[in-house]
Design a protein around this motif. Structure first.
Motif: not given
Length: 108
Positions: A50-75
């Motif tokens: 509580k109050e000690r986090y930042t959570l970003r939810v990233i949809d790889v369909h909308q943010e393809k460049s972020l997904a490729s930078q992170e080298q995601l293997v599964a979702l």
């Protein structure tokens, strides 16, 4: 990109910054696994960080460049970038103890 941010902008102390969790949850659209992962992770964060986090939810369909930078293997995939070390968790985040262990925090 969906974003749910809970953070304290007035950092007074370096120790406080080390206790702040930066979390990125990568999802694939509005699939049932994605929706469960978001709900489960938000519940865990509110209970244990509580109050000690930042959570970003990233949809790889909308943010393809972020997904490729992170080298995601599964979702869905959760990446904890702070505090160090970086950790990656895959799945719908339904196993609270496993998520807490992956985040490096102990449950109550």
């Amino acid at each position: 990109m969906l974003q749910g941010t809970h953070e304290n902008q007035d950092w007074n102390d370096g120790d406080e910054m080390n206790n702040h969790f930066e979390l990125n949850l990568y999802i694939a659209g509005a699939s049932s696994n994605s929706i469960r992962a978001i709900a489960n992770l938000r519940e865990i964060c509110e209970k244990y960080l509580k109050e000690r986090y930042t959570l970003r939810v990233i949809d790889v369909h909308q943010e393809k460049s972020l997904a490729s930078q992170e080298q995601l293997v599964a979702l869905p995939m959760l990446i904890k970038s702070r505090p160090h070390p970086e950790r990656r968790l895959i799945g719908d985040m339904s196993d609270t103890q496993k998520v807490l262990k992956g985040l490096g925090i102990s449950g109550e």
